[in-house]
Design an enzyme around this catalytic site. Structure first.
Site, short mmCIF file in Angstrom:
data_model
loop_
_atom_site.label_atom_id
_atom_site.label_comp_id
_atom_site.label_asym_id
_atom_site.label_seq_id
_atom_site.Cartn_x
_atom_site.Cartn_y
_atom_site.Cartn_z
N LEU A 69 41.92 18.36 -6.63
CA LEU A 69 43.12 18.77 -5.89
C LEU A 69 42.96 20.12 -5.20
O LEU A 69 43.92 20.64 -4.63
CB LEU A 69 44.31 18.84 -6.86
CG LEU A 69 44.76 17.49 -7.44
CD1 LEU A 69 45.84 17.71 -8.49
CD2 LEU A 69 45.30 16.59 -6.34
N ARG A 70 41.75 20.67 -5.24
CA ARG A 70 41.55 21.97 -4.58
C ARG A 70 41.87 21.90 -3.09
O ARG A 70 42.43 22.82 -2.52
CB ARG A 70 40.12 22.47 -4.78
CG ARG A 70 39.85 23.05 -6.16
CD ARG A 70 38.61 23.93 -6.15
NE ARG A 70 38.28 24.35 -7.51
CZ ARG A 70 37.33 23.82 -8.26
NH1 ARG A 70 36.62 22.82 -7.78
NH2 ARG A 70 37.10 24.28 -9.47
N GLY A 71 41.47 20.81 -2.45
CA GLY A 71 41.71 20.66 -1.01
C GLY A 71 43.19 20.72 -0.68
O GLY A 71 43.60 21.40 0.27
#
Length: 363
Positions: A284-286
């Protein structure tokens, strides 16, 4: 108690506002300064394109910060969490003004040089925690720059990314543990011809900027003339750009103050996550970084609400380096991200996208 530190004679730095071109790199750096939680920026591109010059110029542009006098960690005297080594409150300590630290990490640096060391003998004989701070301590509340980061040992890159993400550095030796703040903007640069970082490490950089050698002759001439004018008379060159520098500095300060009040529509957040999902971005970093970067851009331009154009301008920077699954695969130039974004947000491809597509042989 406060005091103003004497300004020592320091090397004059090329002004940030005089740098021509490389808009993608400049935008990524500015957004990380406004919101350091974006997670730093990886700058990959040709040799001699002004990577180091731009990063030093940004550090010089930033307003001075309040620090606790003689503190090796550049501690913030207004931080309620800060306590002196002897347990006393920070209110009794002298406060001084200091330029935002800009630390270069050399390729040959050891882990002890980066993280700091503990003098075990002194700790055992005198009963005190004899800690020698490293580069992470020096970079606290500043910028840590690693040139040729793709040639740095993977273990050291891990250490840097862990500290940048958590904001803390922990050193443990023989049962003795020291922990200190290490909140900095991590900037890495490199030449893709010399190899890429592993996808697992690359993913942990918040943004990825690609820079290329300027092709337009008129712009190349302008860059050469700007540099020649600076080298010939740095003081005069700086004075000519003083007004623009002060305006940019003020804009950054106002952006930091405005950032907490910037809002993003729920539907926009859903569409960002849809783009990440369709591009098969791991984790979920993006999603998180794109949300943060879009808000930082809105704050930088003085707005309280994120627009679709804000998202368009940052989403490629935030996602292009997260598409690579195979270490031998090259990083996408951004066409896949732009195409997916345009489709999900219901936009027609821009002329710039069409140019990128054409250059990649895609119709």
């Amino acid at each position: 108690m406060s005091s103003t530190a004497q300004t020592p004679t320091r090397r004059l730095v090329f002004p940030f506002t005089a740098i021509v071109g490389q808009e993608e790199m400049k935008l990524a750096l500015l957004l990380n300064v406004i919101d350091p939680k974006i997670g730093g920026v990886m700058i990959m591109g040709d040799r001699g394109t002004g990577k180091s010059t731009t990063i030093r110029a940004l550090a010089d542009l930033l307003p001075e910060i309040d620090v606790v006098a003689d503190d090796p960690f550049n501690s913030d005297p207004h931080d309620p969490d800060w306590i002196d080594n002897d347990g006393s409150a920070q209110a009794v300590r002298l406060t001084v003004k200091k330029k935002v630290p800009m630390v270069d990490l050399p390729l040959g640096a050891t882990e002890d040089r980066v993280c700091g060391t503990i003098d075990i003998e002194k700790a055992l004989s005198e009963g005190v925690k004899a800690f020698e701070p490293g580069l992470l301590a020096k970079a606290n509340r500043g910028i840590l720059y690693v040139d040729e980061v793709n040639l740095l040992d993977d273990h050291l890159v891990d250490v840097l990314l862990d500290s940048a993400a958590s904001g803390w550095n922990t050193v443990e030796r023989e049962g003795i543990s020291i922990r200190h703040p290490a909140r900095f903007v991590l900037v890495g640069s490199g030449n893709p011809e010399e190899g890429e970082l592993r996808p697992q490490l690359l993913d942990r950089f918040g943004m990825h900027a690609e820079i290329r050698t300027v092709k337009e002759p008129a712009l190349r001439v302008e860059i050469v003339e700007q540099r020649a004018a600076f080298d010939q008379n740095p003081q005069e060159f700086l004075e000519n750009h003083q007004t623009a520098q002060e305006a940019m500095q003020k804009q950054l300060v106002m952006a930091r103050e405005k950032l907490p009040s910037v809002e993003m529509d729920y539907e926009q957040r859903v569409k960002i996550s849809q783009v990440c999902s369709e591009l098969d971005v791991d984790g979920l970093r993006g999603d998180i970084v794109t949300n943060r970067a879009a808000k930082a851009l809105a704050a930088f331009e003085g707005r309280n609400e994120v627009t679709v154009d804000d998202i368009r301008r940052v989403i490629t920077l935030c996602l292009r380096h997260r598409l690579r699954k195979d270490p031998l695969e090259s990083i996408d130039s951004g066409y896949k991200v732009e195409k997916t974004f345009s489709r999900i947000f219901g936009l027609e491809p821009s002329s710039e996208e069409s140019t990128v597509a054409a250059s990649n042989g895609i119709r």
